[in-house]
Motif scaffolding. Sequence first.
Motif, PDB file in Angstrom:
ATOM      1  N   GLU A  84      -5.975   6.073   6.684  1.00  0.00           N
ATOM      2  CA  GLU A  84      -7.005   5.114   7.078  1.00  0.00           C
ATOM      3  C   GLU A  84      -7.143   3.955   6.097  1.00  0.00           C
ATOM      4  OE1 GLU A  84     -10.360   7.691   7.665  1.00  0.00           O
ATOM      5  OE2 GLU A  84      -9.527   8.484   9.526  1.00  0.00           O
ATOM      6  N   ASN A  85      -6.655   4.117   4.869  1.00  0.00           N
ATOM      7  CA  ASN A  85      -6.715   3.034   3.885  1.00  0.00           C
ATOM      8  C   ASN A  85      -5.535   2.074   3.972  1.00  0.00           C
ATOM      9  OD1 ASN A  85      -9.205   3.364   2.515  1.00  0.00           O
ATOM     10  ND2 ASN A  85      -8.387   5.214   1.577  1.00  0.00           N
ATOM     11  N   ASP A  86      -4.582   2.375   4.822  1.00  0.00           N
ATOM     12  CA  ASP A  86      -3.462   1.460   5.051  1.00  0.00           C
ATOM     13  C   ASP A  86      -3.994   0.262   5.835  1.00  0.00           C
ATOM     14  OD1 ASP A  86      -1.101   0.142   5.735  1.00  0.00           O
ATOM     15  OD2 ASP A  86      -0.036   1.993   6.183  1.00  0.00           O
ATOM     16  N   THR A  87      -3.643  -0.926   5.397  1.00  0.00           N
ATOM     17  CA  THR A  87      -4.194  -2.141   6.012  1.00  0.00           C
ATOM     18  C   THR A  87      -3.851  -2.276   7.494  1.00  0.00           C
ATOM     19  OG1 THR A  87      -2.292  -3.400   5.223  1.00  0.00           O
ATOM     20  CG2 THR A  87      -4.266  -3.418   3.847  1.00  0.00           C
ATOM     21  N   GLU A  94      -7.585  10.104   4.818  1.00  0.00           N
ATOM     22  CA  GLU A  94      -8.055   9.008   3.964  1.00  0.00           C
ATOM     23  C   GLU A  94      -6.892   8.096   3.561  1.00  0.00           C
ATOM     24  OE1 GLU A  94     -10.072  10.854   0.675  1.00  0.00           O
ATOM     25  OE2 GLU A  94     -11.754  11.478   1.924  1.00  0.00           O
ATOM     26  N   TYR A 153       0.838  -1.199   0.000  1.00  0.00           N
ATOM     27  CA  TYR A 153       0.000   0.000   0.000  1.00  0.00           C
ATOM     28  C   TYR A 153       0.876   1.254   0.000  1.00  0.00           C
ATOM     29  CZ  TYR A 153      -3.215   3.630   1.372  1.00  0.00           C
ATOM     30  OH  TYR A 153      -3.927   4.803   1.407  1.00  0.00           O
ATOM     31  N   LYS A 179      -6.457  -0.134   9.126  1.00  0.00           N
ATOM     32  CA  LYS A 179      -7.782  -0.750   8.967  1.00  0.00           C
ATOM     33  C   LYS A 179      -7.978  -1.932   9.903  1.00  0.00           C
ATOM     34  CE  LYS A 179      -9.075   0.120   4.175  1.00  0.00           C
ATOM     35  NZ  LYS A 179      -9.345  -0.507   2.883  1.00  0.00           N
TER      36      LYS A 179
END
Length: 98
Positions: free
Chosen positions: A69-72, A66, A31, A75
């Motif tokens: 927050e989209n980093d695994t 955003e 990512y 999450k």
Amino acid sequence: MKKGEKLFVRIDYRNNNKEFRTNDFEEHINYLKKVARERFFIGGGFENEKGGMVIFKANDLKEAKEIAENDTIIKKSLYTCKIYEWNLLLLSEQIEEY
């Protein structure tokens, strides 16, 4: 990069209550590589602590959140993070414009 531009700093803190698997780290790195292809980005882990830091360019705080927050690892609650808006005041002469 130019003096006066804003960057964002993300400080990551390890959640010791969650089990961390090898593929979690691989997903995280993949990512971050994707993000790094799209914008100015530097990052790494702390040597003496369980956590890390990334510095990256984003349009605003909303976009920076955003991206984080989209980093695994965020999450999956393996890490928590704080985002700081950072004003670039000093820049080495050796750094070329991005």
